[in-house]
Design a protein around this motif. Sequence first.
Motif, PDB file in Angstrom:
ATOM      1  N   UNK A 305      50.904  46.504  42.956  1.00 28.48           N
ATOM      2  CA  UNK A 305      50.404  45.952  41.696  1.00 28.48           C
ATOM      3  C   UNK A 305      49.774  47.030  40.830  1.00 28.48           C
ATOM      4  N   UNK A 306      49.518  46.689  39.567  1.00 30.47           N
ATOM      5  CA  UNK A 306      48.798  47.631  38.706  1.00 30.47           C
ATOM      6  C   UNK A 306      47.287  47.438  38.785  1.00 30.47           C
ATOM      7  N   UNK A 307      46.803  46.449  39.534  1.00 32.53           N
ATOM      8  CA  UNK A 307      45.377  46.332  39.862  1.00 32.53           C
ATOM      9  C   UNK A 307      45.122  47.096  41.158  1.00 32.53           C
ATOM     10  N   UNK A 308      43.882  47.565  41.315  1.00 30.68           N
ATOM     11  CA  UNK A 308      43.559  48.381  42.485  1.00 30.68           C
ATOM     12  C   UNK A 308      42.156  48.056  42.973  1.00 30.68           C
ATOM     13  N   UNK A 309      41.771  48.751  44.052  1.00 27.71           N
ATOM     14  CA  UNK A 309      40.468  48.508  44.656  1.00 27.71           C
ATOM     15  C   UNK A 309      39.325  48.825  43.699  1.00 27.71           C
ATOM     16  N   UNK A 310      39.556  49.709  42.737  1.00 29.79           N
ATOM     17  CA  UNK A 310      38.490  49.993  41.773  1.00 29.79           C
ATOM     18  C   UNK A 310      38.290  48.825  40.809  1.00 29.79           C
ATOM     19  N   UNK A 311      39.297  47.966  40.672  1.00 30.34           N
ATOM     20  CA  UNK A 311      39.206  46.795  39.797  1.00 30.34           C
ATOM     21  C   UNK A 311      38.610  45.596  40.517  1.00 30.34           C
ATOM     22  N   UNK A 312      38.977  45.416  41.773  1.00 30.60           N
ATOM     23  CA  UNK A 312      38.445  44.336  42.606  1.00 30.60           C
ATOM     24  C   UNK A 312      38.140  44.931  43.976  1.00 30.60           C
ATOM     25  N   UNK A 313      36.865  45.202  44.214  1.00 32.39           N
ATOM     26  CA  UNK A 313      36.444  45.938  45.413  1.00 32.39           C
ATOM     27  C   UNK A 313      36.280  45.045  46.636  1.00 32.39           C
ATOM     28  N   UNK A 314      36.108  43.762  46.454  1.00 31.36           N
ATOM     29  CA  UNK A 314      35.723  42.881  47.567  1.00 31.36           C
ATOM     30  C   UNK A 314      36.651  42.972  48.787  1.00 31.36           C
ATOM     31  N   UNK A 315      37.969  42.952  48.628  1.00 30.78           N
ATOM     32  CA  UNK A 315      38.809  43.050  49.832  1.00 30.78           C
ATOM     33  C   UNK A 315      38.580  44.336  50.611  1.00 30.78           C
ATOM     34  N   UNK A 316      38.440  45.472  49.918  1.00 38.83           N
ATOM     35  CA  UNK A 316      38.233  46.745  50.615  1.00 38.83           C
ATOM     36  C   UNK A 316      36.848  46.826  51.232  1.00 38.83           C
ATOM     37  N   UNK A 317      35.829  46.281  50.551  1.00 36.39           N
ATOM     38  CA  UNK A 317      34.455  46.434  51.012  1.00 36.39           C
ATOM     39  C   UNK A 317      34.047  45.377  52.037  1.00 36.39           C
ATOM     40  N   UNK A 318      34.499  44.152  51.830  1.00 38.98           N
ATOM     41  CA  UNK A 318      34.056  43.036  52.675  1.00 38.98           C
ATOM     42  C   UNK A 318      35.177  42.402  53.492  1.00 38.98           C
ATOM     43  N   UNK A 319      36.381  42.962  53.427  1.00 42.28           N
ATOM     44  CA  UNK A 319      37.553  42.298  54.022  1.00 42.28           C
ATOM     45  C   UNK A 319      37.715  40.899  53.453  1.00 42.28           C
ATOM     46  N   UNK A 320      37.401  40.761  52.176  1.00 40.23           N
ATOM     47  CA  UNK A 320      37.375  39.443  51.548  1.00 40.23           C
ATOM     48  C   UNK A 320      38.785  38.931  51.252  1.00 40.23           C
ATOM     49  N   UNK A 321      38.897  37.617  51.286  1.00 39.34           N
ATOM     50  CA  UNK A 321      40.171  36.948  51.017  1.00 39.34           C
ATOM     51  C   UNK A 321      40.163  36.385  49.598  1.00 39.34           C
ATOM     52  N   UNK A 322      41.260  36.589  48.874  1.00 36.40           N
ATOM     53  CA  UNK A 322      41.493  35.931  47.591  1.00 36.40           C
ATOM     54  C   UNK A 322      42.896  35.350  47.601  1.00 36.40           C
ATOM     55  N   UNK A 323      43.041  34.101  47.169  1.00 32.56           N
ATOM     56  CA  UNK A 323      44.372  33.565  46.937  1.00 32.56           C
ATOM     57  C   UNK A 323      45.026  34.386  45.834  1.00 32.56           C
ATOM     58  N   UNK A 324      46.277  34.759  46.027  1.00 35.67           N
ATOM     59  CA  UNK A 324      47.041  35.510  45.035  1.00 35.67           C
ATOM     60  C   UNK A 324      48.295  34.705  44.740  1.00 35.67           C
ATOM     61  N   UNK A 325      48.449  34.304  43.483  1.00 41.93           N
ATOM     62  CA  UNK A 325      49.531  33.380  43.130  1.00 41.93           C
ATOM     63  C   UNK A 325      50.321  33.918  41.946  1.00 41.93           C
ATOM     64  N   UNK A 326      51.622  33.599  41.878  1.00 46.04           N
ATOM     65  CA  UNK A 326      52.415  33.994  40.703  1.00 46.04           C
ATOM     66  C   UNK A 326      51.945  33.228  39.471  1.00 46.04           C
ATOM     67  N   UNK A 327      52.003  33.872  38.330  1.00 42.65           N
ATOM     68  CA  UNK A 327      51.635  33.199  37.079  1.00 42.65           C
ATOM     69  C   UNK A 327      52.723  32.217  36.658  1.00 42.65           C
ATOM     70  N   UNK A 328      53.975  32.527  36.972  1.00 41.88           N
ATOM     71  CA  UNK A 328      55.061  31.554  36.792  1.00 41.88           C
ATOM     72  C   UNK A 328      55.139  30.711  38.054  1.00 41.88           C
ATOM     73  N   UNK A 329      55.017  29.414  37.913  1.00 43.57           N
ATOM     74  CA  UNK A 329      54.954  28.520  39.075  1.00 43.57           C
ATOM     75  C   UNK A 329      56.236  28.621  39.903  1.00 43.57           C
ATOM     76  N   UNK A 330      56.098  28.864  41.207  1.00 45.36           N
ATOM     77  CA  UNK A 330      57.295  28.947  42.055  1.00 45.36           C
ATOM     78  C   UNK A 330      58.020  27.603  42.119  1.00 45.36           C
ATOM     79  N   UNK A 331      59.291  27.667  42.304  1.00 43.23           N
ATOM     80  CA  UNK A 331      60.068  26.436  42.466  1.00 43.23           C
ATOM     81  C   UNK A 331      59.677  25.748  43.760  1.00 43.23           C
ATOM     82  N   UNK A 332      59.737  24.432  43.765  1.00 43.20           N
ATOM     83  CA  UNK A 332      59.441  23.664  44.973  1.00 43.20           C
ATOM     84  C   UNK A 332      60.370  24.122  46.097  1.00 43.20           C
TER      85      UNK A 332
END
Length: 421
Positions: A305-332
């Motif tokens: 991705x073009x985002x990195x740990x400097x943009x969102x540090x929580x996963x690298x620092x805390x082993x934090x979980x974030x849901x990551x979803x496509x902006x275009x809704x996936x087909x059923x």
Amino acid sequence: MDHFLYKSGALHAEDVPLAEIAATVGTPFYVYSTATLTRHFQLFDDALDGMPHLVCYAMKAASNQAILKTLADLGAGMDVVSGGEYARARAAGVPGDRIVFSGVGKTKEEIHTALSEGIRQFNVESEPEMAVISQVASSLGVVAPITIRINPDVDAKTHAKIATGKSENKFGIPIARAREVYAHAASLPGLKVVGIDVHIGSQLTDLMPFELAYNKVADLTEQLRADGHEISRLDLGGGLGIPYTRSNEAPPLPVDYGALIKRTVGHLGCEIEIEPGRLIAGNAGLLVSRVIYNKSGEGREFLILDAAMNDLLRPAMYDAYHDIVPVVEPEAGAEMSDVDIVGPVCESGDTFAKQRPMPPVFPGDLVAFRSAGAYGAVMASEYNTRALVPEVMVHGDQFAVIRARPTFDEIIKRDTLPEWL
């Protein structure tokens, strides 16, 4: 609940398509929902209805002026932990009598500023700090309202880096010494003891640690009053967790938290202060990023991705979980495959998720990190000379850039060469 939903197959922030924001400001970017911020603040305010209280937003979670003004206009106070945060709160129009100053390392300069411009109270963390506040207040000819933060030695059952209420943590004064320390505070000039402060940690998903801590606070209140202290306020801190996943195991609701407060300390007749941050801002924000490459490794697939740990540090620092979803809704029924989701920074720690099931996404596609509103933009840096992520706020069908992405020229011009170069 948040206001980031798929509409006609595209993820929206309230009534604004995220793809429209991306086309305007580029990626990555943070986006906040006014409706979600408002709803989450009101949940806490309503939970304490019927007792005197002030909801002080813990602005370390997300401190953009637009967020602070939105909450201040709803009647929120602010919990600050630095002189910079105090200045931000004042700039957002928050009066001094709605600002609580926390933190273990307040400087003389910070204390002087707060006393000069107005402060609701200092949450005192140590006896040396108490002496400095007394000295500065006396030099100004004013009285500093204080609570004393007690450490109740309660295990919050949260990540070690965000636990604050155990005996080995750096925060507060051991509860066993509380009466002695309060007696000392009463003897110092320039101080007025107004209450007790406690904060046991962040991202708590069980009310039991709160109950243990607040029962100890209730007992201490009775003891201190018997000693002759006027205890009129209880600052109970923050820490209530948010659901970072879409599982059925949701943290307790603010209404249940409010009922616990009423049950444990409501009989004391004190004004209640709470300091929620994560639960107000967390699910009110997304980080939106664009896929750069799909890469095949040895037995692994990578989504770069073009985002990195400097943009969102929580996963690298805390082993934090974030849901990551496509902006275009996936087909059923879209086929899922396991991928490592990573950024472009030259560290293996720049990894957001390992072996995460994802529907097909390709270079140029947008993805969104859910629950990224708290401890996202505020912890961002310019590591690798990557520009700070812009912040955007949405209100209905409108959006505005509330912090612009700096140019490389602006970043580089902050450096100053010494005269010998």
